[in-house]
Design an enzyme around this catalytic site. Sequence first.
Site: not given
Length: 501
Positions: A33, A175, A386, A397, A407, A460
């Site tokens: 069941r 039973e 991340y 900080n 990766y 940058r």
Amino acid sequence: MTARLSPSRRESHVVSQPHLRTVVVLAAGEGKRMKSSLPKVLHPLLGRTLLGHVLAAAGPLGADRSVVVVGHGADQVREHLTEVAPGTTPVLQERQLGTGHAVRIALDAVPDATGTVVVINGDVPLLRPETVQALVEAHEDAAAAATVLAAEVPDPTGLGRIVRDVQGRLEQIVEERDATPQQRALREINAGIYAFDAARLREALGKLSTDNDQGEEYLTDVFALLRDAGEPVAVHCAADHVETLGCNDRVELAALRRLLRDRVNEGWMRTGVSILDPHTTWIDVTVTVERDAVIDQNTQLQGATVVGEGALVGPDTTLVDTVVGAGASIVRSHALGAEVGPQASVGPYAYLRPESRLGRKAKVGTFVETKKASIGDGSKVPHLSYVGDATIGDHSNIGAATVFVNYDGVRKHHTTIGSHARTGADNMFVAPVRVGDGAYTAAGSVITGDVPPGAMAVARGQQRNVEGWVLRKRAGTDAAEAARRAGEGASDTGGAASEGD
Ligand code: UD1
Ligand code: MG
């Protein structure tokens, strides 16, 4: 019959305790069941499988042998036993010819078993060790041939009934499908948990018939056989019938889960843990929570999770195999295999993946994901970042919207940030790379080379303003009009906006 023993009997019991004990768990049935490809006894329930709960309840008996009768899904059940109870012996029952047949096969596998044999159906997960212990002690103290655990239940449908004679002694267990209407009206049921004297059980099992509605060998028939042979058989009543509830389908599984949740939560609240909404707090039986911790609503604590003293967890938080230090707080977050230091703060909306380690008073803030990341004492990753395959020293900080680029498409690489570093917003740390102690990085930098201690790294493009571009190239737009007005205002006041003209 009660579980309680007088002190003198308990003493004599201790002195004369020659009983070897064997535990037999019946787990060969299919559990039709459940409608599942997973064998019934392997369904999980707050930190253990159904079978795992039963083995845990039998654990404190200190049995010399534990045998688990396997059949349906035997390979899966065996594998599970290797993981959670390597000391148990699985015994295969190829065809499920009844509970009596199952126990017969189990005893064939332990021919030298003497003393007490404890038999437990594999699907009674709420059974408590104290209850099994009390059943076995009552059985051994009374030197009974067989003792069954019974309970009065509100709804006995489908269960075997305890039939007593006029003196209240056990006559037989019948039973439901073989019972007379009067017997069906009985609400005292067989919980499927028994203690037997090994020798007398063996003998009775050899005499079982299959003359019943299912054509099976019923273990329960052993009681009438022994009684008819003049052997002492006994009934031991469970204090709380909830412990004897079995599990036949997923509706019952959910009901058992709620009952176990309430038992677990009540236990923690009694030790000094605040659970603000016990109905939405699900704590595995394998979890530890220390006092004055506060668990807010919609929270799941799972596996080997430990929540330290005074920590705050929740609302809307799931912790799996995660250790939370004293006084830490974790709000609306998800953590797997993480370690959160004392007084650290996590969330709202953080995702800590395996091997994330936060030091004392460290912070992982909003929309931050971490993995294989060690974040030192007092260091902060407050926003939208991340952090993967990284070591961050103490009191550093990390600016908002930072990505540790770990990766290269083939392999993962590590980034190391020193202590007391200040990295700018919107940085990419392209691993492998190191940022030294006390170093700074400028906002918007893509850091591909090591930064020496104390340096400021800027990586940058240089900013270039093309003056008047909007007025020339976008004439007639609202932007051009706004720029024109700003120019007029600037020339009225001689303000800064006109300065580059
Ligand atoms: C059994 C009892 C019933 C009791 C109920 C409690 C018998 C005849 N009846 O009924 O009196 O009230 O448990 O839940 O024992 N199993 C095997 N091999 C088999 C048959 C069963 O290993 O050949 C295992 C099942 O996996 C299960 C346990 O034994 O864990 C009980 O079997 P089940 O078919 O559920 O018995 P019930 O009809 O519930
Ligand atoms: Mg059953």
